[in-house]
Design an enzyme around this catalytic site. Structure first.
Site, short mmCIF file in Angstrom:
data_model
loop_
_atom_site.label_atom_id
_atom_site.label_comp_id
_atom_site.label_asym_id
_atom_site.label_seq_id
_atom_site.Cartn_x
_atom_site.Cartn_y
_atom_site.Cartn_z
N HIS A 1 28.50 44.72 -26.84
CA HIS A 1 27.37 43.85 -27.15
C HIS A 1 27.78 42.38 -27.15
CE1 HIS A 1 24.03 46.65 -28.71
NE2 HIS A 1 24.90 47.40 -28.05
N ASP B 1 32.89 36.29 -26.10
CA ASP B 1 33.23 35.06 -26.82
C ASP B 1 33.08 35.16 -28.33
OD1 ASP B 1 30.49 35.17 -27.08
OD2 ASP B 1 30.08 33.34 -25.95
N THR C 1 30.57 58.87 -25.49
CA THR C 1 31.30 60.07 -25.91
C THR C 1 31.62 60.03 -27.40
OG1 THR C 1 33.25 61.45 -25.48
CG2 THR C 1 33.57 59.10 -25.38
N THR D 1 30.92 66.01 -29.68
CA THR D 1 32.20 65.61 -30.28
C THR D 1 32.18 64.10 -30.53
OG1 THR D 1 33.17 65.36 -28.07
CG2 THR D 1 33.47 67.49 -29.18
N GLU E 1 36.49 61.91 -24.95
CA GLU E 1 36.78 62.87 -23.88
C GLU E 1 35.54 62.99 -23.00
OE1 GLU E 1 34.36 64.35 -25.43
OE2 GLU E 1 35.10 66.34 -25.89
#
Length: 325
Positions: free
Chosen positions: A69, A77, A200, A246, A251
């Site tokens: 973000h 910055d 993930t 998970t 992964e």
């Protein structure tokens, strides 16, 4: 508490000036930026991140999201960290950020620890975000997800709520909008699919996927029914569900879920439609080859971290990541 004498204040000023003069002023980012001026900087950041994740594993995803973000709004910055004041509007209350980004107290903790070992404000808040994101990924994913962070960013003295609203991708974006959004940042289809793998780890708020589970057809019906248990049609906007099964391990489960129409967000499932597109092929590759995902994920994170950094004498090195000097 006793006040500092003019002599003490002068000595601190001289020390900071000398340290700053040792920092390279070239505009190229390098993994060795702090090797001479503060060799303990990166180990210190890793230590704080590790302890923060041990306290709350979810924080790893939060630190990764902060870096993303930050970079997508006028470059990497540190502007995402700036608080609102009566005379300054930061980016934290932009629609894509409010109730979404978190982990600011951990960044404060890192900053205090790094400034202590470096004996002054040497490491920028922007570099702290980039390094903390890398450490989070490596801690939760293992050695194959470690990469050398390019360093030397400086901190912005400005922020833009309007740019945050305009530049951060929405979870409701379709594929064309995602491509356009990433292209505007100098990123391509592979970067889009690889960086989306950041999902993930972490969780999504009900309000970001409610429409998908009640109104869309491109979703596994059993999966949709399971999500409705935590996300009712009305109310429960802030209820959380993991972005894959998970949520504290980096992964490739995220990509396997997409193959079976189990993407939590509309924007996630847009990456795989089963029509043989480039993004389809990448999702299929990553779903069965963790090493391919890890390699491309790291490459794209480095590329994202190079979006319009302030370097040399641009910007500043903040004393406090939440405000400009």
């Amino acid at each position: 508490m006793a006040s500092s004498s003019p002599c003490q204040i002068f000595l601190v000023f001289v020390m900071v000036t000398l340290v700053t003069s040792l920092i390279p002023s070239n505009a190229l980012l390098t993994p060795h930026f702090y090797d001479n001026v503060c060799p303990q900087a990166l180990p210190t950041i890793k230590s704080v991140v590790l302890h923060a994740i041990l306290r709350e594993k979810r924080i790893g995803a939060s630190l990764l999201r902060l870096h993303f973000h930050d970079c997508f709004v006028n470059g990497c910055d540190g502007s995402v960290l700036l608080d609102d004041t009566p005379n300054f509007t930061g980016e934290k209350t932009a629609l894509p950020n409010i109730n979404s980004i978190r982990g600011f107290s951990v960044v404060d903790e890192i900053k205090a620890a790094v400034d202590k070992v470096c004996k002054g404000p040497v490491v920028s808040c922007a570099d702290i975000l980039a390094t903390a994101a890398r450490d989070s990924v490596a801690i939760l994913g293992g050695p194959q997800f470690f990469y050398n962070v390019l360093l030397g960013r400086r901190d912005a003295r400005t922020a833009s709520k309007a740019a945050a609203n305009a530049n951060l991708p929405s979870p409701t974006f379709n594929f064309s909008q995602l491509i356009s959004n990433f292209k505007s940042q100098g990123l391509n289809v592979k970067d889009l699919v690889a960086l989306s793998g950041g999902h993930t780890i972490g969780f999504a708020r009900c309000t970001t996927f409610r429409n998908r589970i009640y109104n869309e057809t491109n979703i596994d019906p059993i999966f949709a029914a399971s999500l409705r248990k935590t996300c009712p049609r009305n109310g429960g906007d802030n209820n959380l569900t993991p972005l894959d099964f998970t949520p504290t391990r980096v992964e490739n489960t995220y990509y396997r879920d997409l193959l079976y129409k189990r993407g939590v967000l509309h924007s996630d499932q847009q990456l795989f439609k089963g029509q043989g597109s480039e993004s389809d092929k990448l999702v299929q590759l990553y779903s069965k080859n963790t090493f391919a995902f890890a390699s491309d994920f790291k490459t794209s994170l480095i590329k994202m971290g190079n979006i319009k950094p302030l370097t040399g004498r641009q910007g500043e090195i903040r004393l406090n990541c939440r405000r400009v000097r």
